[in-house]
Design an enzyme around this catalytic site. Structure first.
Site, PDB file in Angstrom:
ATOM      1  N   ASP A   1     -19.120 -10.539  -2.186  1.00  0.00           N
ATOM      2  CA  ASP A   1     -19.120 -11.032  -3.564  1.00  0.00           C
ATOM      3  C   ASP A   1     -19.695 -12.449  -3.547  1.00  0.00           C
ATOM      4  O   ASP A   1     -19.952 -13.010  -2.483  1.00  0.00           O
ATOM      5  CB  ASP A   1     -17.712 -10.986  -4.165  1.00  0.00           C
ATOM      6  CG  ASP A   1     -16.722 -11.882  -3.429  1.00  0.00           C
ATOM      7  OD1 ASP A   1     -17.127 -12.614  -2.503  1.00  0.00           O
ATOM      8  OD2 ASP A   1     -15.532 -11.860  -3.779  1.00  0.00           O
TER       9      ASP A   1
ATOM     10  N   ASP B   1     -14.444  -1.402  -5.591  1.00  0.00           N
ATOM     11  CA  ASP B   1     -13.668  -2.060  -4.539  1.00  0.00           C
ATOM     12  C   ASP B   1     -12.365  -2.532  -5.157  1.00  0.00           C
ATOM     13  O   ASP B   1     -12.304  -2.781  -6.360  1.00  0.00           O
ATOM     14  CB  ASP B   1     -14.409  -3.287  -3.982  1.00  0.00           C
ATOM     15  CG  ASP B   1     -14.314  -4.472  -4.936  1.00  0.00           C
ATOM     16  OD1 ASP B   1     -15.077  -4.495  -5.918  1.00  0.00           O
ATOM     17  OD2 ASP B   1     -13.450  -5.350  -4.733  1.00  0.00           O
TER      18      ASP B   1
ATOM     19  N   CYS C   1      -2.012  15.203   3.754  1.00  0.00           N
ATOM     20  CA  CYS C   1      -2.954  14.201   4.274  1.00  0.00           C
ATOM     21  C   CYS C   1      -3.229  14.468   5.751  1.00  0.00           C
ATOM     22  O   CYS C   1      -2.303  14.719   6.527  1.00  0.00           O
ATOM     23  CB  CYS C   1      -2.381  12.802   4.088  1.00  0.00           C
ATOM     24  SG  CYS C   1      -3.452  11.484   4.703  1.00  0.00           S
TER      25      CYS C   1
ATOM     26  N   CYS D   1      -4.595  12.252   7.790  1.00  0.00           N
ATOM     27  CA  CYS D   1      -4.820  10.996   8.515  1.00  0.00           C
ATOM     28  C   CYS D   1      -3.941  10.921   9.760  1.00  0.00           C
ATOM     29  O   CYS D   1      -2.949  11.627   9.893  1.00  0.00           O
ATOM     30  CB  CYS D   1      -4.617   9.782   7.604  1.00  0.00           C
ATOM     31  SG  CYS D   1      -2.927   9.159   7.511  1.00  0.00           S
TER      32      CYS D   1
ATOM     33  N   CYS E   1      -0.131  10.425   9.028  1.00  0.00           N
ATOM     34  CA  CYS E   1       0.612  11.582   8.533  1.00  0.00           C
ATOM     35  C   CYS E   1       0.694  12.703   9.572  1.00  0.00           C
ATOM     36  O   CYS E   1       1.615  13.513   9.544  1.00  0.00           O
ATOM     37  CB  CYS E   1      -0.027  12.094   7.241  1.00  0.00           C
ATOM     38  SG  CYS E   1       0.131  10.898   5.896  1.00  0.00           S
TER      39      CYS E   1
ATOM     40  N   HIS F   1      -3.015   4.774   6.220  1.00  0.00           N
ATOM     41  CA  HIS F   1      -2.810   5.923   5.328  1.00  0.00           C
ATOM     42  C   HIS F   1      -3.397   5.671   3.937  1.00  0.00           C
ATOM     43  O   HIS F   1      -4.099   6.517   3.393  1.00  0.00           O
ATOM     44  CB  HIS F   1      -1.334   6.300   5.181  1.00  0.00           C
ATOM     45  CG  HIS F   1      -1.147   7.225   4.011  1.00  0.00           C
ATOM     46  ND1 HIS F   1      -1.442   8.569   4.090  1.00  0.00           N
ATOM     47  CD2 HIS F   1      -0.815   6.970   2.725  1.00  0.00           C
ATOM     48  CE1 HIS F   1      -1.277   9.110   2.889  1.00  0.00           C
ATOM     49  NE2 HIS F   1      -0.898   8.164   2.044  1.00  0.00           N
TER      50      HIS F   1
END
Ligand code: ZN
Length: 437
Positions: free
Chosen positions: A106, A335, A373, A375, A378, A404
């Site tokens: 930014d 974002d 999930c 991931c 998890c 996560h």
């Protein structure tokens, strides 16, 4: 003149910043590919925020494994610490933080406005005090560009004034006009100095798109020599789907549309920002305290005035539901600190809704955080364990929670991309699954 310059003289150099290809549309939603000098980004994309060259708590190799293709860095914070010159001397942000994929910074404007009560805005720029030590600093469109060129992100942002909310129409117009003048100054400085990007020293102001290894070996006077270029950075940095050619590339500067909560001013800001001409456009000045319904209304009306074939970036949003909603309106990039910040406070987003892992009810819960999930968190840990880590103030709690939440956000965007592609080619084999650990 450097050797690299002479060598480059023998070939045709096509200078491009980014390329954006829309692959499929479904209603207003679109999915595409944004090709950057540091790899490909599938859109719509959620960009995790790595404020200080770090997504708090998550190492870069895990971000890669999660499928993060682009990260956001904050110019204001990096300017104060470790300093732009330090990062530039170390080869730029990618090399400094060992992140081979794309980065967006930014302009610093938003933080100057949000973190500084003592700022002073003039036509020339903004004087502000560091939130770290109270020291006085000055950002102008030119110095914000200089900082972002020194950091060397793939996509950088024009310096703008984020108009406060609420504000009366006169104030919003004056602020919008200032942002437009600053956009022109940002572009002028950028065009004159973009060859100074640190990945690129001695290489005629351009680098090879997707070819960092070749680039470093040909840059004879490169401050960080080819010997020092980490090989793994190069190989990991190759885009997953090969960028078609090694055409020459540099940073891309995006313009920012302001105009407060006024539809007419948003339209005018969009049209006049487009007149200045940028390869992509952001919608700024939202999520500043206005009601969500109004945010959506302004996003929707602003999008009507942005070029359909160029990337559109909505800054600073949102919840999992909101990022889907905005993607469905035709936003390509977003974002937000929410998934990472909430994770550090024990607030987890799951397919079954939000979970506050600190609650005692999870103390004996052997189930995974989110049964849907895939991931690594998890797949491995129970709610009871995550609750224990959080309650004990273990650092690992922040790490696992953040992994996560980011995974959940990235999966959410992937589901949007899939549904757009499915809308076009039902059952198509081009719909890829993200590899699960
Ligand atoms: Zn998970």
């Amino acid at each position: 003149m450097s050797e690299a310059h002479r060598a480059a003289g023998s070939v045709t150099i096509l200078t491009v910043s980014i390329q954006f290809q829309i692959e499929a549309r479904s209603g207003r939603t679109r999915t595409g590919r944004l090709l950057t000098p540091h790899g490909e980004v599938e859109t719509p994309v959620f960009m995790p925020v790595g404020t200080l060259a770090s997504v708090k708590g998550v190492p870069q190799d895990i971000l890669e494994e999660l499928g993060v293709q682009i990260l956001l860095g904050n110019t204001y914070h990096l300017y104060l610490r470790p300093g732009v010159e330090q990062v530039r001397k170390l080869g730029g942000l990618h090399r400094f933080m060992a992140w081979p994929r794309a980065i967006l910074t930014d302009s610093g404007g938003f933080q100057v406005f949000s973190l500084n009560d003592l700022r002073r805005v003039t036509e020339e720029g903004v004087t502000f005090r560091s939130h770290l030590d109270g020291s006085s600093h000055f950002f102008s469109p030119e110095s914000a560009m200089e900082a972002q060129i020194g950091l060397g992100a793939d996509i950088i942002m024009a310096f703008d004034e984020c108009t406060e909310y609420p504000a009366d129409r006169e104030r919003v117009r004056a602020s919008m006009e200032l942002t437009l003048r600053w956009a022109e100054r940002s572009k002028k400085y950028f065009e004159e100095h973009k060859h100074e990007v640190p990945w690129n020293r001695g290489h005629v102001g351009t680098v090879a798109l997707g070819c960092p290894r070749e680039r470093s070996s040909s840059a004879g006077d490169h401050e960080v020599s080819a010997r020092q270029e980490p090989a793994e950075l190069c190989s990991a940095g190759q885009p997953r789907a090969a960028v078609s050619t090694c055409s020459e590339s540099t940073q891309a500067l995006f313009g920012i549309v302001q105009g407060g909560m006024d539809h007419q001013l948003r339209r005018e800001s969009a049209e006049r920002t487009i007149e200045i001409g940028f390869p992509g456009y952001a919608i700024g000045g939202l999520s500043v305290g206005e009601p969500r319904a109004l945010t959506r209304e302004i996003v929707e009306s602003t999008l009507e005035h942005l070029p359909a074939e160029q990337p559109r970036y909505l800054m600073g949003v949102g919840t999992p539901e909101e990022i889907v909603e905005y993607a469905n309106l035709g936003i390509d990039m977003m974002d937000c600190v929410l998934p990472t910040r909430a994770a550090r406070h024990g607030l987890l987003f799951t397919s079954e809704g939000k979970i506050s892992i600190k609650q005692a009810r999870y103390a004996g819960d052997a189930a995974p955080l989110d049964p849907n999930c895939g991931c690594r968190v998890c797949q491995r840990y129970s709610r009871a364990y995550l609750r224990h880590l959080y309650a004990s103030n273990e650092v690992l709690a922040q790490v696992l929670n953040t992994i996560h939440n980011l995974s959940f956000y990235l999966d959410t965007m992937q589901a949007v991309r899939h549904s757009v592609l499915l809308g076009k080619e039902t059952g198509s084999s081009c719909v890829r699954s993200r590899p699960k650990p």
